[in-house]
Design a protein around this motif. Structure first.
Motif, PDB file in Angstrom:
ATOM      1  N   ASP A 209       5.187 -10.791 -10.025  1.00 53.04           N
ATOM      2  CA  ASP A 209       6.054 -10.877 -11.200  1.00 53.04           C
ATOM      3  C   ASP A 209       5.238 -11.089 -12.474  1.00 53.04           C
ATOM      4  N   GLN A 210       4.238 -11.943 -12.417  1.00 49.44           N
ATOM      5  CA  GLN A 210       3.386 -12.191 -13.591  1.00 49.44           C
ATOM      6  C   GLN A 210       2.661 -10.931 -14.050  1.00 49.44           C
ATOM      7  N   HIS A 211       2.346 -10.044 -13.099  1.00 51.34           N
ATOM      8  CA  HIS A 211       1.657  -8.803 -13.440  1.00 51.34           C
ATOM      9  C   HIS A 211       2.635  -7.638 -13.617  1.00 51.34           C
ATOM     10  N   SER A 212       3.920  -7.943 -13.635  1.00 54.38           N
ATOM     11  CA  SER A 212       4.976  -6.928 -13.795  1.00 54.38           C
ATOM     12  C   SER A 212       4.878  -5.835 -12.742  1.00 54.38           C
ATOM     13  N   ILE A 213       4.555  -6.225 -11.525  1.00 52.48           N
ATOM     14  CA  ILE A 213       4.477  -5.279 -10.421  1.00 52.48           C
ATOM     15  C   ILE A 213       5.799  -5.325  -9.665  1.00 52.48           C
ATOM     16  N   ILE A 214       6.385  -4.167  -9.483  1.00 56.84           N
ATOM     17  CA  ILE A 214       7.683  -4.038  -8.827  1.00 56.84           C
ATOM     18  C   ILE A 214       7.460  -3.772  -7.342  1.00 56.84           C
ATOM     19  N   VAL A 215       8.249  -4.419  -6.498  1.00 57.61           N
ATOM     20  CA  VAL A 215       8.225  -4.157  -5.061  1.00 57.61           C
ATOM     21  C   VAL A 215       9.531  -3.480  -4.691  1.00 57.61           C
ATOM     22  N   ILE A 216       9.424  -2.305  -4.066  1.00 60.39           N
ATOM     23  CA  ILE A 216      10.606  -1.575  -3.607  1.00 60.39           C
ATOM     24  C   ILE A 216      10.532  -1.491  -2.087  1.00 60.39           C
ATOM     25  N   TYR A 217      11.604  -1.927  -1.443  1.00 58.68           N
ATOM     26  CA  TYR A 217      11.685  -1.893   0.011  1.00 58.68           C
ATOM     27  C   TYR A 217      12.387  -0.612   0.428  1.00 58.68           C
ATOM     28  N   CYS A 218      11.702   0.207   1.227  1.00 52.69           N
ATOM     29  CA  CYS A 218      12.295   1.462   1.687  1.00 52.69           C
ATOM     30  C   CYS A 218      11.634   1.893   2.988  1.00 52.69           C
ATOM     31  N   LYS A 219      12.341   2.698   3.748  1.00 54.77           N
ATOM     32  CA  LYS A 219      11.837   3.188   5.027  1.00 54.77           C
ATOM     33  C   LYS A 219      10.810   4.298   4.774  1.00 54.77           C
ATOM     34  N   MET A 220       9.551   3.946   4.862  1.00 56.83           N
ATOM     35  CA  MET A 220       8.460   4.906   4.723  1.00 56.83           C
ATOM     36  C   MET A 220       7.179   4.219   5.154  1.00 56.83           C
ATOM     37  N   LYS A 221       6.095   4.948   5.205  1.00 58.20           N
ATOM     38  CA  LYS A 221       4.816   4.301   5.492  1.00 58.20           C
ATOM     39  C   LYS A 221       4.437   3.469   4.280  1.00 58.20           C
ATOM     40  N   TYR A 222       3.587   2.482   4.472  1.00 60.49           N
ATOM     41  CA  TYR A 222       3.158   1.631   3.367  1.00 60.49           C
ATOM     42  C   TYR A 222       2.466   2.489   2.329  1.00 60.49           C
ATOM     43  N   ALA A 223       2.774   2.254   1.106  1.00 59.95           N
ATOM     44  CA  ALA A 223       2.116   2.995   0.039  1.00 59.95           C
ATOM     45  C   ALA A 223       2.231   2.214  -1.246  1.00 59.95           C
ATOM     46  N   SER A 224       1.321   2.466  -2.120  1.00 54.59           N
ATOM     47  CA  SER A 224       1.464   1.921  -3.466  1.00 54.59           C
ATOM     48  C   SER A 224       1.192   3.043  -4.440  1.00 54.59           C
ATOM     49  N   LEU A 225       1.892   3.021  -5.518  1.00 56.01           N
ATOM     50  CA  LEU A 225       1.735   4.021  -6.557  1.00 56.01           C
ATOM     51  C   LEU A 225       1.655   3.289  -7.871  1.00 56.01           C
ATOM     52  N   ILE A 226       0.582   3.493  -8.573  1.00 53.23           N
ATOM     53  CA  ILE A 226       0.399   2.826  -9.854  1.00 53.23           C
ATOM     54  C   ILE A 226       0.385   3.902 -10.928  1.00 53.23           C
ATOM     55  N   ILE A 227       1.323   3.820 -11.842  1.00 55.27           N
ATOM     56  CA  ILE A 227       1.431   4.805 -12.909  1.00 55.27           C
ATOM     57  C   ILE A 227       1.322   4.099 -14.252  1.00 55.27           C
ATOM     58  N   PRO A 228       1.025   4.833 -15.312  1.00 52.37           N
ATOM     59  CA  PRO A 228       0.780   4.171 -16.597  1.00 52.37           C
ATOM     60  C   PRO A 228       1.897   3.256 -17.085  1.00 52.37           C
ATOM     61  N   GLU A 229       3.147   3.593 -16.839  1.00 53.62           N
ATOM     62  CA  GLU A 229       4.248   2.800 -17.383  1.00 53.62           C
ATOM     63  C   GLU A 229       4.588   1.573 -16.552  1.00 53.62           C
ATOM     64  N   LYS A 230       4.389   1.654 -15.241  1.00 57.64           N
ATOM     65  CA  LYS A 230       4.734   0.525 -14.382  1.00 57.64           C
ATOM     66  C   LYS A 230       3.949   0.607 -13.082  1.00 57.64           C
ATOM     67  N   THR A 231       3.810  -0.503 -12.443  1.00 53.25           N
ATOM     68  CA  THR A 231       3.127  -0.574 -11.159  1.00 53.25           C
ATOM     69  C   THR A 231       4.162  -0.879 -10.098  1.00 53.25           C
ATOM     70  N   THR A 232       4.184  -0.072  -9.042  1.00 57.94           N
ATOM     71  CA  THR A 232       5.179  -0.226  -7.996  1.00 57.94           C
ATOM     72  C   THR A 232       4.505  -0.218  -6.636  1.00 57.94           C
ATOM     73  N   ILE A 233       4.911  -1.134  -5.787  1.00 59.73           N
ATOM     74  CA  ILE A 233       4.472  -1.156  -4.400  1.00 59.73           C
ATOM     75  C   ILE A 233       5.698  -0.832  -3.550  1.00 59.73           C
ATOM     76  N   PHE A 234       5.575   0.190  -2.713  1.00 58.90           N
ATOM     77  CA  PHE A 234       6.630   0.552  -1.778  1.00 58.90           C
ATOM     78  C   PHE A 234       6.259  -0.038  -0.426  1.00 58.90           C
ATOM     79  N   ILE A 235       7.217  -0.697   0.210  1.00 65.19           N
ATOM     80  CA  ILE A 235       6.925  -1.371   1.469  1.00 65.19           C
ATOM     81  C   ILE A 235       8.146  -1.298   2.376  1.00 65.19           C
ATOM     82  N   GLN A 236       7.896  -1.251   3.675  1.00 61.13           N
ATOM     83  CA  GLN A 236       9.002  -1.205   4.636  1.00 61.13           C
ATOM     84  C   GLN A 236       9.786  -2.513   4.606  1.00 61.13           C
TER      85      GLN A 236
END
Length: 85
Positions: free
Chosen positions: A23-50
């Motif tokens: 939260d302090q680093h404004s990193i978003i966690v999205i829970y979804c059915k997929m393999k573990y992945a992270s995607l960091i883009i210029p506007e926001k940082t998002t971690i996708f996790i099962q």
């Protein structure tokens, strides 16, 4: 990066709660059915996790991804940093 650099980074943390740190680093966690992945883009940082992972394993993965962010991607946000697993 050397071990002393990692100790310096850890000593600057305001918390050891992974969710607070994300939260302090404004990193978003999205829970979804997929393999573990992270995607960091210029506007926001998002971690996708099962959503059905063991809580301790989930926290381990989040610490791992935060480490990647701090070591490799917490640069000026003018270039994207992508990583998939």
């Amino acid at each position: 990066m050397e071990l002393k650099d990692i100790y310096t980074l850890v000593s600057k943390l305001d918390s050891f709660n992974i969710y607070d740190l994300l939260d302090q680093h404004s990193i978003i966690v999205i829970y979804c059915k997929m393999k573990y992945a992270s995607l960091i883009i210029p506007e926001k940082t998002t971690i996708f996790i099962q959503p059905d992972l063991d809580k301790k394993f989930e926290q381990y993965l989040l610490w791992h991804e935060l480490g990647h962010y701090l070591l490799h991607c917490s640069l000026p946000r003018n270039k994207p940093c992508y990583r998939y697993e």
